[in-house]
Design an enzyme around this catalytic site. Structure first.
Site: not given
Ligand code: ADP
Length: 189
Positions: A128, A145, A89, A134
């Site tokens: 969602r 986000r 990310r 969530r």
């Molecule tokens: P989204 O649908 O927002 O992509 P995720 O389930 O992939 O949701 O991630 C939810 C949260 O977990 C993110 O908003 C972040 O806070 C944290 N997160 C997930 N993956 C990472 C990552 N690779 N680096 C930093 N934070 C992460």
């Protein structure tokens, strides 16, 4: 090994499509979001740290994420490959992933970018939130986000273009049409 990155903004359908890719190619799935939510549910120290960032719509610090990713990757035995969902990310995470895989004689095979317009992302995430409850799927956190995505994550598109690994996929349409496009890209490798 088939090492696929599924990429896209929050709400772009990474999780849904990852499941289809896992079913078709028999590879392992790493969803960093799921890993973090699992830790929160178990009430671990890591979960407690993660929760603070997630509820603010912020990213977990790179160094922590990179360690989590490597240990999850190493937990698979005789793996045919991995789909990385929610990682990398940031540019630092992409660089670390490259090093981590190289140390294990591996590399990223392809980066699939699910393209979805912003208004559609918003609609999907709000829905969602209502259905799954969530905590980070509320209007205020979603807006944060999406901002974090544009500032910190979207620059990876150019990064992977330079690595010649980038493939754009239209993320609008039926789930099966999108899956078919993803399979085509993978089968072209
Ligand atoms: P989204 O649908 O927002 O992509 P995720 O389930 O992939 O949701 O991630 C939810 C949260 O977990 C993110 O908003 C972040 O806070 C944290 N997160 C997930 N993956 C990472 C990552 N690779 N680096 C930093 N934070 C992460």
């Amino acid at each position: 090994m088939l090492n696929v990155i599924i990429f896209g903004a929050p709400g772009s359908g990474k999780g849904t499509q990852s499941e289809k890719i896992v079913a078709k190619y028999g590879i392992n799935h790493i969803s960093t979001g799921d890993v973090l939510r699992g830790e929160i549910k178990k009430g671990t120290k890591l979960g407690e740290t993660a929760q603070g960032y997630i509820n603010q719509g912020q990213l977990i610090p790179d160094s922590l994420m990179i360690d989590i990713l490597a240990s999850k990757f190493d937990s698979f035995k005789d793996s045919k490959g991995v789909i990385f969902d929610g990682f990398p990310r940031t540019i630092a995470q992409a660089e670390a992933l490259k090093v981590m895989l190289k140390e294990r004689g591996q590399e990223v095979s392809i980066m699939l970018n699910l393209d979805v317009p912003e208004d559609e992302l918003m609609t999907r995430l709000i829905k969602r939130g209502e259905e799954s409850g969530r905590a980070d799927d509320n209007a205020e956190t979603i807006a944060k986000r999406l901002k974090v995505y544009h500032n910190q994550t979207a620059p990876l598109i150019d990064w992977y273009k330079k690595e010649n690994l980038f493939v754009a996929i239209n993320g609008l349409g039926s789930m099966d049409t999108i899956a078919a496009d993803l399979f085509k890209a993978i089968d072209n490798l």
